[in-house]
Design a protein around this motif. Structure first.
Motif, PDB file in Angstrom:
ATOM      1  N   CYS A  56      38.336  29.766  35.790  1.00  0.00           N
ATOM      2  CA  CYS A  56      37.770  30.654  37.163  1.00  0.00           C
ATOM      3  C   CYS A  56      36.249  31.025  36.920  1.00  0.00           C
ATOM      4  O   CYS A  56      35.965  30.847  35.876  1.00  0.00           O
ATOM      5  CB  CYS A  56      38.553  31.942  37.002  1.00  0.00           C
ATOM      6  SG  CYS A  56      40.483  31.367  37.129  1.00  0.00           S
ATOM      7  N   LYS A  57      35.677  31.465  37.979  1.00  0.00           N
ATOM      8  CA  LYS A  57      34.292  32.207  37.870  1.00  0.00           C
ATOM      9  C   LYS A  57      34.238  33.263  38.586  1.00  0.00           C
ATOM     10  O   LYS A  57      35.121  33.496  39.519  1.00  0.00           O
ATOM     11  CB  LYS A  57      33.426  31.008  38.329  1.00  0.00           C
ATOM     12  CG  LYS A  57      33.707  30.432  39.863  1.00  0.00           C
ATOM     13  CD  LYS A  57      32.688  29.531  40.087  1.00  0.00           C
ATOM     14  CE  LYS A  57      32.754  28.817  41.410  1.00  0.00           C
ATOM     15  NZ  LYS A  57      31.923  27.615  41.834  1.00  0.00           N
ATOM     16  N   THR A  83      31.165  59.114  38.811  1.00  0.00           N
ATOM     17  CA  THR A  83      32.377  59.616  37.910  1.00  0.00           C
ATOM     18  C   THR A  83      33.624  59.040  38.933  1.00  0.00           C
ATOM     19  O   THR A  83      34.815  58.965  38.273  1.00  0.00           O
ATOM     20  CB  THR A  83      32.429  60.659  37.402  1.00  0.00           C
ATOM     21  OG1 THR A  83      32.629  61.716  38.502  1.00  0.00           O
ATOM     22  CG2 THR A  83      31.459  61.266  36.337  1.00  0.00           C
ATOM     23  N   ILE A  84      33.504  58.932  40.127  1.00  0.00           N
ATOM     24  CA  ILE A  84      34.627  58.605  40.831  1.00  0.00           C
ATOM     25  C   ILE A  84      34.200  57.295  42.121  1.00  0.00           C
ATOM     26  O   ILE A  84      32.934  57.436  42.565  1.00  0.00           O
ATOM     27  CB  ILE A  84      35.150  59.677  41.603  1.00  0.00           C
ATOM     28  CG1 ILE A  84      36.407  59.681  42.368  1.00  0.00           C
ATOM     29  CG2 ILE A  84      33.994  60.227  42.373  1.00  0.00           C
ATOM     30  CD1 ILE A  84      37.135  60.754  43.054  1.00  0.00           C
ATOM     31  N   GLY A  85      35.204  56.582  42.364  1.00  0.00           N
ATOM     32  CA  GLY A  85      34.879  55.648  43.399  1.00  0.00           C
ATOM     33  C   GLY A  85      35.771  54.486  43.010  1.00  0.00           C
ATOM     34  O   GLY A  85      36.918  54.483  42.486  1.00  0.00           O
ATOM     35  N   THR A  86      35.251  53.033  43.580  1.00  0.00           N
ATOM     36  CA  THR A  86      35.883  51.876  43.552  1.00  0.00           C
ATOM     37  C   THR A  86      35.194  50.828  43.080  1.00  0.00           C
ATOM     38  O   THR A  86      33.730  50.929  42.943  1.00  0.00           O
ATOM     39  CB  THR A  86      36.470  51.305  44.586  1.00  0.00           C
ATOM     40  OG1 THR A  86      35.500  51.311  45.701  1.00  0.00           O
ATOM     41  CG2 THR A  86      37.479  52.467  45.337  1.00  0.00           C
ATOM     42  N   ILE A  87      35.857  49.939  42.003  1.00  0.00           N
ATOM     43  CA  ILE A  87      35.059  48.729  41.860  1.00  0.00           C
ATOM     44  C   ILE A  87      35.804  47.605  42.043  1.00  0.00           C
ATOM     45  O   ILE A  87      37.052  47.390  42.034  1.00  0.00           O
ATOM     46  CB  ILE A  87      35.285  48.779  40.133  1.00  0.00           C
ATOM     47  CG1 ILE A  87      34.350  49.926  39.635  1.00  0.00           C
ATOM     48  CG2 ILE A  87      34.483  47.559  39.628  1.00  0.00           C
ATOM     49  CD1 ILE A  87      34.420  50.129  38.077  1.00  0.00           C
ATOM     50  N   ASP A  88      35.129  46.973  43.285  1.00  0.00           N
ATOM     51  CA  ASP A  88      35.857  45.512  43.730  1.00  0.00           C
ATOM     52  C   ASP A  88      35.214  44.430  43.054  1.00  0.00           C
ATOM     53  O   ASP A  88      33.975  43.968  43.032  1.00  0.00           O
ATOM     54  CB  ASP A  88      35.617  45.661  45.255  1.00  0.00           C
ATOM     55  CG  ASP A  88      36.162  46.730  45.819  1.00  0.00           C
ATOM     56  OD1 ASP A  88      37.466  47.156  45.571  1.00  0.00           O
ATOM     57  OD2 ASP A  88      35.364  47.620  46.359  1.00  0.00           O
ATOM     58  N   VAL A  89      36.121  43.530  42.538  1.00  0.00           N
ATOM     59  CA  VAL A  89      35.697  42.367  41.786  1.00  0.00           C
ATOM     60  C   VAL A  89      36.639  41.225  42.265  1.00  0.00           C
ATOM     61  O   VAL A  89      37.682  41.220  42.492  1.00  0.00           O
ATOM     62  CB  VAL A  89      35.933  42.460  40.180  1.00  0.00           C
ATOM     63  CG1 VAL A  89      35.329  41.138  39.415  1.00  0.00           C
ATOM     64  CG2 VAL A  89      35.208  43.640  39.798  1.00  0.00           C
ATOM     65  N   GLU A  90      35.753  40.068  42.538  1.00  0.00           N
ATOM     66  CA  GLU A  90      36.276  38.843  43.171  1.00  0.00           C
ATOM     67  C   GLU A  90      35.914  37.933  42.200  1.00  0.00           C
ATOM     68  O   GLU A  90      34.962  37.505  41.962  1.00  0.00           O
ATOM     69  CB  GLU A  90      36.003  38.751  44.669  1.00  0.00           C
ATOM     70  CG  GLU A  90      36.527  37.275  45.041  1.00  0.00           C
ATOM     71  CD  GLU A  90      35.989  36.986  46.500  1.00  0.00           C
ATOM     72  OE1 GLU A  90      36.264  35.829  47.297  1.00  0.00           O
ATOM     73  OE2 GLU A  90      35.005  37.597  47.086  1.00  0.00           O
ATOM     74  N   PHE A  91      37.205  36.974  41.845  1.00  0.00           N
ATOM     75  CA  PHE A  91      37.162  35.666  41.030  1.00  0.00           C
ATOM     76  C   PHE A  91      37.614  34.547  41.895  1.00  0.00           C
ATOM     77  O   PHE A  91      38.398  34.834  42.672  1.00  0.00           O
ATOM     78  CB  PHE A  91      37.863  36.016  39.792  1.00  0.00           C
ATOM     79  CG  PHE A  91      37.647  36.931  38.813  1.00  0.00           C
ATOM     80  CD1 PHE A  91      36.382  36.666  37.926  1.00  0.00           C
ATOM     81  CD2 PHE A  91      38.204  38.242  38.652  1.00  0.00           C
ATOM     82  CE1 PHE A  91      35.697  37.763  37.023  1.00  0.00           C
ATOM     83  CE2 PHE A  91      37.693  39.245  37.853  1.00  0.00           C
ATOM     84  CZ  PHE A  91      36.634  39.181  37.084  1.00  0.00           C
ATOM     85  N   PRO A 117      46.277  22.822  29.103  1.00  0.00           N
ATOM     86  CA  PRO A 117      47.197  23.235  30.299  1.00  0.00           C
ATOM     87  C   PRO A 117      46.672  24.644  30.878  1.00  0.00           C
ATOM     88  O   PRO A 117      46.957  24.926  31.898  1.00  0.00           O
ATOM     89  CB  PRO A 117      48.498  23.129  29.448  1.00  0.00           C
ATOM     90  CG  PRO A 117      48.428  22.028  28.707  1.00  0.00           C
ATOM     91  CD  PRO A 117      47.002  22.213  28.060  1.00  0.00           C
ATOM     92  N   ASN A 118      46.579  25.623  29.626  1.00  0.00           N
ATOM     93  CA  ASN A 118      46.597  27.229  30.019  1.00  0.00           C
ATOM     94  C   ASN A 118      45.284  27.473  30.758  1.00  0.00           C
ATOM     95  O   ASN A 118      45.031  28.585  31.345  1.00  0.00           O
ATOM     96  CB  ASN A 118      46.685  27.982  28.771  1.00  0.00           C
ATOM     97  CG  ASN A 118      48.295  27.943  28.483  1.00  0.00           C
ATOM     98  OD1 ASN A 118      49.086  27.879  29.347  1.00  0.00           O
ATOM     99  ND2 ASN A 118      48.492  28.465  27.181  1.00  0.00           N
ATOM    100  N   SER A 119      44.428  26.425  30.674  1.00  0.00           N
ATOM    101  CA  SER A 119      43.006  26.696  31.634  1.00  0.00           C
ATOM    102  C   SER A 119      43.077  26.184  33.245  1.00  0.00           C
ATOM    103  O   SER A 119      42.319  26.605  33.945  1.00  0.00           O
ATOM    104  CB  SER A 119      42.040  25.957  30.953  1.00  0.00           C
ATOM    105  OG  SER A 119      42.241  24.671  31.086  1.00  0.00           O
ATOM    106  N   ILE A 120      44.312  25.537  33.519  1.00  0.00           N
ATOM    107  CA  ILE A 120      44.217  25.216  34.885  1.00  0.00           C
ATOM    108  C   ILE A 120      44.866  26.211  35.846  1.00  0.00           C
ATOM    109  O   ILE A 120      46.283  26.398  35.730  1.00  0.00           O
ATOM    110  CB  ILE A 120      45.149  23.825  34.895  1.00  0.00           C
ATOM    111  CG1 ILE A 120      44.179  22.767  33.966  1.00  0.00           C
ATOM    112  CG2 ILE A 120      45.163  23.361  36.468  1.00  0.00           C
ATOM    113  CD1 ILE A 120      44.949  21.464  33.884  1.00  0.00           C
TER     114      ILE A 120
END
Length: 204
Positions: A56-57, A83-91, A117-120
């Protein structure tokens, strides 16, 4: 009453982590997944690291809705005082395509391309799917999230082929499929998409 108010304020602190795709956010020695809450340093900047799963990237990181700069090593910073909020991460998963014209060579081709196999996560197969290939999918590709066989000539989906698969979320079938075997998708908690079933006449 004052103790309860303080507890409520603590509960309202922190950054909620929202992850789309396959990866995590790390802070120190701790790893955070989707819907987790992490606490930033209130007196200084906090450095976090985004870590994609194998195959993934990273696409983007947003802090409170605003895109942030991510270093080549995956680190980014929450400014001091936040100290408060959201962190949105897309892979996103890197699609892995195998041409299997005669069937039976899925495992050999994956090995030849130096992939484990586990990398797919996302696999597209063209050509044919022999029994040997289905067995490999069922027994070895346990981290697979999406399978695209729309460019194969598969007619029968084997029984129990995805049974108890804990990660598969989407399966794209070719229009040639007319039979879906018994318990093919039994106990697949992440499965939300199965398309290409227009010609299916029998479900076991």
């Amino acid at each position: 009453a004052s103790g309860w108010l303080n507890f409520t304020k603590i509960q309202e602190q922190g950054f909620k982590v929202n992850i789309s795709g396959y990866g995590s956010v790390q802070l120190g020695g701790s790893s955070y997944g989707n819907s987790d809450v992490l606490f930033a340093n209130p007196s200084g900047a906090t450095t976090l690291k985004v870590v994609p799963e194998d195959g993934c990237k990273l696409v983007s990181v947003k802090l409170n809705g605003t895109a942030v700069s991510v270093a080549t090593d995956g680190t980014f910073t929450i400014p001091a005082g936040s100290t408060i909020g959201t962190i949105d991460v897309e892979f996103t998963a890197t699609p892995f395509t195998i041409d299997n014209p005669d069937g039976g060579a899925l495992k050999d081709q994956i090995v030849a391309m130096c992939r484990t196999p586990n990398s797919i996560r996302v696999l597209k197969v063209t050509g044919k799917m022999a029994t040997k290939d289905w067995n490999y999918v069922r027994n070895n590709l346990t981290m697979l999230r999406e399978l695209d066989i729309t460019q194969t000539d598969v007619k029968n989906l084997p029984e129990q082929v995805f049974q108890d698969h804990q990660n598969i979320s989407a399966v794209h079938l070719p229009s040639t499929v007319t039979i879906i075997g018994n318990s093919a998708f039994y106990n697949c908690p992440q499965l939300t998409i199965v398309d290409g079933c227009e010609q299916v006449k029998e479900i076991g």
